[in-house]
Motif scaffolding. Structure first.
Motif, PDB file in Angstrom:
ATOM      1  N   ASP A  46       0.828  -1.208   0.000  1.00 10.59           N
ATOM      2  CA  ASP A  46       0.000   0.000   0.000  1.00 10.59           C
ATOM      3  C   ASP A  46       0.862   1.257   0.000  1.00 10.59           C
ATOM      4  N   LEU A  47       1.943   1.246   0.752  1.00  9.88           N
ATOM      5  CA  LEU A  47       2.838   2.404   0.790  1.00  9.88           C
ATOM      6  C   LEU A  47       3.477   2.668  -0.566  1.00  9.88           C
ATOM      7  N   VAL A  48       3.887   1.613  -1.241  1.00  7.57           N
ATOM      8  CA  VAL A  48       4.500   1.769  -2.556  1.00  7.57           C
ATOM      9  C   VAL A  48       3.509   2.367  -3.541  1.00  7.57           C
ATOM     10  N   SER A  49       2.273   1.911  -3.518  1.00 12.41           N
ATOM     11  CA  SER A  49       1.280   2.435  -4.459  1.00 12.41           C
ATOM     12  C   SER A  49       0.864   3.861  -4.107  1.00 12.41           C
ATOM     13  N   LEU A  51       2.685   6.143  -2.477  1.00 12.34           N
ATOM     14  CA  LEU A  51       3.818   7.043  -2.719  1.00 12.34           C
ATOM     15  C   LEU A  51       4.285   7.001  -4.166  1.00 12.34           C
ATOM     16  N   ARG A  52       3.683   6.124  -4.950  1.00 12.73           N
ATOM     17  CA  ARG A  52       3.991   5.969  -6.378  1.00 12.73           C
ATOM     18  C   ARG A  52       5.475   5.745  -6.613  1.00 12.73           C
TER      19      ARG A  52
END
Length: 59
Positions: A46-49, A51-52
């Motif tokens: 979720d963090l990766v998505s 923060l793109r």
């Protein structure tokens, strides 16, 4: 004169195998540690998505 005694609690065994050979063993031990518990509590995908983040540019 005092005798030298061996205290088994202070003796450690060291593995001379490379981490790549026993990665699963090391990773499972990591997950049981306090830092591993923090690691599993973080929603990384979720963090990766949100923060793109794109890791293909890094490599």
């Amino acid at each position: 004169m005092t005798k030298i005694r061996r205290i088994s609690e202070f003796q450690h065994e060291f593995s001379f195998l490379r981490a790549s050979e026993n990665f699963e063993l090391y990773f499972n031990q990591f997950l049981l540690s306090d830092l591993g518990k923090i690691y599993t509590a973080i929603p990384w995908d979720d963090l990766v998505s949100v923060l793109r983040l794109d890791f293909t540019e890094i490599l």
